[in-house]
Design a protein around this motif. Structure first.
Motif, PDB file in Angstrom:
ATOM      1  N   GLY A 154       0.826  -1.204   0.000  1.00 33.07           N
ATOM      2  CA  GLY A 154       0.000   0.000   0.000  1.00 33.07           C
ATOM      3  C   GLY A 154       0.856   1.248   0.000  1.00 33.07           C
ATOM      4  N   TRP A 155       0.206   2.398  -0.084  1.00 29.85           N
ATOM      5  CA  TRP A 155       0.890   3.683  -0.103  1.00 29.85           C
ATOM      6  C   TRP A 155       0.943   4.275   1.299  1.00 29.85           C
ATOM      7  CZ3 TRP A 155       3.374   5.405  -4.309  1.00 29.85           C
ATOM      8  CH2 TRP A 155       3.042   4.833  -5.541  1.00 29.85           C
ATOM      9  N   THR A 156       2.108   4.756   1.687  1.00 29.59           N
ATOM     10  CA  THR A 156       2.247   5.521   2.924  1.00 29.59           C
ATOM     11  C   THR A 156       2.445   6.975   2.521  1.00 29.59           C
ATOM     12  OG1 THR A 156       4.646   5.232   3.013  1.00 29.59           O
ATOM     13  CG2 THR A 156       3.296   3.579   4.147  1.00 29.59           C
ATOM     14  N   ARG A 157       1.939   7.884   3.330  1.00 29.21           N
ATOM     15  CA  ARG A 157       2.008   9.308   3.020  1.00 29.21           C
ATOM     16  C   ARG A 157       2.532  10.080   4.217  1.00 29.21           C
ATOM     17  NH1 ARG A 157      -2.283   8.365   0.200  1.00 29.21           N
ATOM     18  NH2 ARG A 157      -3.735   8.518   1.924  1.00 29.21           N
ATOM     19  N   GLU A 158       3.333  11.107   3.932  1.00 26.02           N
ATOM     20  CA  GLU A 158       3.821  11.984   4.991  1.00 26.02           C
ATOM     21  C   GLU A 158       4.029  13.391   4.450  1.00 26.02           C
ATOM     22  OE1 GLU A 158       7.791  11.094   6.404  1.00 26.02           O
ATOM     23  OE2 GLU A 158       8.385  10.376   4.415  1.00 26.02           O
ATOM     24  N   VAL A 159       3.877  14.363   5.330  1.00 26.83           N
ATOM     25  CA  VAL A 159       4.182  15.751   4.995  1.00 26.83           C
ATOM     26  C   VAL A 159       5.674  15.954   5.220  1.00 26.83           C
ATOM     27  CG1 VAL A 159       3.826  18.160   5.652  1.00 26.83           C
ATOM     28  CG2 VAL A 159       1.880  16.581   5.588  1.00 26.83           C
ATOM     29  N   VAL A 160       6.357  16.489   4.211  1.00 25.38           N
ATOM     30  CA  VAL A 160       7.788  16.770   4.331  1.00 25.38           C
ATOM     31  C   VAL A 160       8.008  18.192   4.823  1.00 25.38           C
ATOM     32  CG1 VAL A 160       9.980  16.935   3.076  1.00 25.38           C
ATOM     33  CG2 VAL A 160       8.345  15.116   2.512  1.00 25.38           C
ATOM     34  N   ALA A 161       7.304  19.159   4.212  1.00 24.25           N
ATOM     35  CA  ALA A 161       7.527  20.570   4.556  1.00 24.25           C
ATOM     36  C   ALA A 161       6.381  21.425   4.039  1.00 24.25           C
ATOM     37  CB  ALA A 161       8.839  21.055   3.946  1.00 24.25           C
ATOM     38  N   PHE A 188      17.804   9.713  -5.146  1.00 26.06           N
ATOM     39  CA  PHE A 188      18.480   8.942  -4.114  1.00 26.06           C
ATOM     40  C   PHE A 188      19.977   9.119  -4.281  1.00 26.06           C
ATOM     41  CE2 PHE A 188      14.518   6.501  -4.156  1.00 26.06           C
ATOM     42  CZ  PHE A 188      14.310   6.296  -2.803  1.00 26.06           C
ATOM     43  N   ASP A 189      20.712   9.093  -3.157  1.00 26.62           N
ATOM     44  CA  ASP A 189      22.171   9.080  -3.265  1.00 26.62           C
ATOM     45  C   ASP A 189      22.669   7.643  -3.107  1.00 26.62           C
ATOM     46  OD1 ASP A 189      22.298   8.534  -0.493  1.00 26.62           O
ATOM     47  OD2 ASP A 189      22.739  10.611   0.036  1.00 26.62           O
ATOM     48  N   ARG A 190      23.968   7.460  -3.111  1.00 25.22           N
ATOM     49  CA  ARG A 190      24.562   6.112  -3.041  1.00 25.22           C
ATOM     50  C   ARG A 190      24.282   5.415  -1.719  1.00 25.22           C
ATOM     51  NH1 ARG A 190      30.201   6.260  -3.328  1.00 25.22           N
ATOM     52  NH2 ARG A 190      30.028   8.255  -2.311  1.00 25.22           N
ATOM     53  N   GLN A 191      23.965   6.187  -0.680  1.00 28.25           N
ATOM     54  CA  GLN A 191      23.660   5.617   0.630  1.00 28.25           C
ATOM     55  C   GLN A 191      22.175   5.300   0.796  1.00 28.25           C
ATOM     56  OE1 GLN A 191      25.580   7.811   3.927  1.00 28.25           O
ATOM     57  NE2 GLN A 191      26.459   9.101   2.323  1.00 28.25           N
ATOM     58  N   GLY A 192      21.374   5.595  -0.234  1.00 26.51           N
ATOM     59  CA  GLY A 192      19.941   5.348  -0.163  1.00 26.51           C
ATOM     60  C   GLY A 192      19.156   6.468   0.496  1.00 26.51           C
ATOM     61  N   ARG A 193      19.805   7.601   0.757  1.00 17.83           N
ATOM     62  CA  ARG A 193      19.113   8.752   1.330  1.00 17.83           C
ATOM     63  C   ARG A 193      18.364   9.491   0.214  1.00 17.83           C
ATOM     64  NH1 ARG A 193      23.767  12.013   4.157  1.00 17.83           N
ATOM     65  NH2 ARG A 193      24.378  11.974   1.971  1.00 17.83           N
ATOM     66  N   ILE A 194      17.272  10.143   0.575  1.00 22.16           N
ATOM     67  CA  ILE A 194      16.487  10.899  -0.395  1.00 22.16           C
ATOM     68  C   ILE A 194      16.821  12.386  -0.286  1.00 22.16           C
ATOM     69  CG2 ILE A 194      14.171  11.522  -1.171  1.00 22.16           C
ATOM     70  CD1 ILE A 194      13.156   8.954   0.167  1.00 22.16           C
ATOM     71  N   HIS A 195      17.031  13.015  -1.435  1.00 24.03           N
ATOM     72  CA  HIS A 195      17.243  14.454  -1.545  1.00 24.03           C
ATOM     73  C   HIS A 195      16.082  15.019  -2.357  1.00 24.03           C
ATOM     74  CE1 HIS A 195      21.672  14.197  -0.537  1.00 24.03           C
ATOM     75  NE2 HIS A 195      21.426  12.952  -0.904  1.00 24.03           N
ATOM     76  N   GLU A 236       9.155  32.316  -0.059  1.00 25.50           N
ATOM     77  CA  GLU A 236       8.865  31.925  -1.436  1.00 25.50           C
ATOM     78  C   GLU A 236      10.156  31.634  -2.181  1.00 25.50           C
ATOM     79  OE1 GLU A 236       6.549  35.362  -2.564  1.00 25.50           O
ATOM     80  OE2 GLU A 236       4.714  34.283  -2.110  1.00 25.50           O
ATOM     81  N   GLY A 237      10.929  30.705  -1.687  1.00 25.63           N
ATOM     82  CA  GLY A 237      12.226  30.423  -2.264  1.00 25.63           C
ATOM     83  C   GLY A 237      12.475  28.958  -2.521  1.00 25.63           C
ATOM     84  N   LEU A 238      13.730  28.632  -2.691  1.00 31.05           N
ATOM     85  CA  LEU A 238      14.154  27.265  -2.957  1.00 31.05           C
ATOM     86  C   LEU A 238      14.330  26.523  -1.643  1.00 31.05           C
ATOM     87  CD1 LEU A 238      15.230  25.027  -4.856  1.00 31.05           C
ATOM     88  CD2 LEU A 238      17.505  26.054  -4.571  1.00 31.05           C
ATOM     89  N   GLY A 239      13.635  25.405  -1.500  1.00 36.42           N
ATOM     90  CA  GLY A 239      13.774  24.549  -0.336  1.00 36.42           C
ATOM     91  C   GLY A 239      14.521  23.285  -0.699  1.00 36.42           C
ATOM     92  N   TYR A 240      15.176  22.707   0.294  1.00 37.34           N
ATOM     93  CA  TYR A 240      15.909  21.456   0.114  1.00 37.34           C
ATOM     94  C   TYR A 240      15.639  20.589   1.331  1.00 37.34           C
ATOM     95  CZ  TYR A 240      19.852  18.218   0.384  1.00 37.34           C
ATOM     96  OH  TYR A 240      20.626  17.099   0.512  1.00 37.34           O
ATOM     97  N   CYS A 262      15.047  19.803   6.661  1.00 36.50           N
ATOM     98  CA  CYS A 262      14.624  20.774   5.661  1.00 36.50           C
ATOM     99  C   CYS A 262      15.332  22.104   5.874  1.00 36.50           C
ATOM    100  CB  CYS A 262      13.112  20.987   5.737  1.00 36.50           C
ATOM    101  SG  CYS A 262      12.145  19.491   5.478  1.00 36.50           S
ATOM    102  N   GLU A 263      15.659  22.775   4.786  1.00 39.21           N
ATOM    103  CA  GLU A 263      16.280  24.086   4.880  1.00 39.21           C
ATOM    104  C   GLU A 263      15.899  24.938   3.682  1.00 39.21           C
ATOM    105  OE1 GLU A 263      20.677  24.202   3.906  1.00 39.21           O
ATOM    106  OE2 GLU A 263      20.402  22.035   4.150  1.00 39.21           O
ATOM    107  N   THR A 264      15.934  26.248   3.878  1.00 36.31           N
ATOM    108  CA  THR A 264      15.741  27.184   2.780  1.00 36.31           C
ATOM    109  C   THR A 264      17.107  27.480   2.195  1.00 36.31           C
ATOM    110  OG1 THR A 264      13.796  28.148   3.815  1.00 36.31           O
ATOM    111  CG2 THR A 264      14.903  29.469   2.139  1.00 36.31           C
ATOM    112  N   VAL A 265      17.243  27.265   0.899  1.00 37.34           N
ATOM    113  CA  VAL A 265      18.525  27.443   0.218  1.00 37.34           C
ATOM    114  C   VAL A 265      18.666  28.857  -0.314  1.00 37.34           C
ATOM    115  CG1 VAL A 265      19.944  26.650  -1.726  1.00 37.34           C
ATOM    116  CG2 VAL A 265      18.580  25.011  -0.421  1.00 37.34           C
ATOM    117  N   ASP A 266      17.614  29.373  -0.934  1.00 36.06           N
ATOM    118  CA  ASP A 266      17.672  30.683  -1.569  1.00 36.06           C
ATOM    119  C   ASP A 266      16.292  31.310  -1.485  1.00 36.06           C
ATOM    120  OD1 ASP A 266      18.424  32.897  -3.053  1.00 36.06           O
ATOM    121  OD2 ASP A 266      18.513  31.841  -4.963  1.00 36.06           O
ATOM    122  N   THR A 267      16.246  32.592  -1.197  1.00 33.17           N
ATOM    123  CA  THR A 267      14.974  33.303  -1.166  1.00 33.17           C
ATOM    124  C   THR A 267      15.180  34.739  -1.609  1.00 33.17           C
ATOM    125  OG1 THR A 267      13.098  33.983   0.169  1.00 33.17           O
ATOM    126  CG2 THR A 267      15.207  33.831   1.295  1.00 33.17           C
TER     127      THR A 267
END
Length: 189
Positions: free
Chosen positions: A50-57, A71-78, A87-91, A100-105
Motif C-alpha cells: 500500500g501507499w504511505t504518506r507523509e508531509v515533508v515541509a 536517491f544518493d549512493r547511501q539510499g538517502r532521499i534528496h 517563497e524560495g528554494l527549499g531542500y 529541511c532548509e531554505t537554500v535561496d529566497t
C-alpha cells in the motif's frame, strides 16, 4: 502488456509531482497538496502492499513545475522544492528523519517554481532552478562541505523548465527553454 492504475492520494488538491524508484523497485512520489496558504510537500511511497504518506515541509505551488528528487549512493532521499519560507528554494534530506532548509529566497513567487536536482558521486546535491523573470533567471546551487555555493546563469535569458544532469566527472549539464521564443538551450558548467 497491461496498464495498472493505483490511486496514490485521494485528496483533490494534489498537483505538480515527480517520482523516483528505490533499490527495491518501489516508487516514491513527491508532490504539492493543498491550497494557498496551506500548501505542503508530500512524500507518498509504495511499501509493497500500500501507499504511505507523509508531509515533508510547507511549500508553495505555482503549477509550473513540481519538486525534484533523487536517491544518493547511501539510499538517502534528496528533494528540491518551492518552499513557503520567503517563497524560495527549499531542500530536504531524508536519513531516517527529514532535514529541511531554505537554500535561496528573494521573496519572489516565481523563485524555485521550477527545479531540477541531481546528486553527485560524493552524495552532494546540485540544483538548477528558475529564480525569476528579471535579472538572473537561472541559478545553479550545490552544497559542498555543508555550505551552499551559487552560480548564476546568463542574465536576462528566461530559463523555463530547467533540467539538470551530472556526468561521470560530476560536471553539470543543463537544458532549458527561453520563455518568449521557446528556443531550447543546452549549457555545461
Amino acid at each position: 502488456a497491461t496498464w495498472y492504475l493505483q490511486e496514490v492520494d485521494p485528496d483533490t488538491t494534489c498537483g505538480e509531482n515527480s517520482i523516483i524508484m528505490d533499490a527495491n523497485h518501489y516508487p516514491h512520489v513527491f508532490y504539492y497538496r493543498g491550497a494557498p496558504p496551506d500548501v505542503y510537500l508530500i512524500h507518498s511511497a509504495w511499501n509493497g502492499s500500500g501507499w504511505t504518506r507523509e508531509v515533508v515541509a510547507e511549500a508553495e505551488d505555482y503549477t509550473n513545475g513540481g519538486p525534484s528528487a533523487a536517491f544518493d549512493r547511501q539510499g538517502r532521499i534528496h528533494v528540491a522544492y518551492n518552499c513557503a519560507e520567503g517563497e524560495g528554494l527549499g531542500y530536504a534530506l531524508f536519513d531516517s528523519v527529514w532535514h529541511c532548509e531554505t537554500v535561496d529566497t528573494v521573496g519572489d513567487a516565481s523563485t524555485a517554481d521550477q527545479v531540477s536536482l541531481a546528486v553527485d558521486s560524493l552524495d552532494n546535491p546540485h540544483i538548477a532552478y528558475f529564480r525569476g523573470i528579471a535579472g538572473i533567471p537561472l541559478r545553479y546551487a550545490t552544497k559542498q562541505g555543508g555550505n551552499w555555493v551559487f552560480v548564476d546563469g546568463l542574465p536576462d535569458n528566461v530559463a523555463w523548465d530547467p533540467s539538470l544532469v551530472l556526468d561521470s566527472l560530476d560536471h553539470a549539464h543543463f537544458t532549458y527553454m527561453e520563455n518568449g521564443d521557446r528556443i531550447l538551450y543546452y549549457s555545461v558548467f
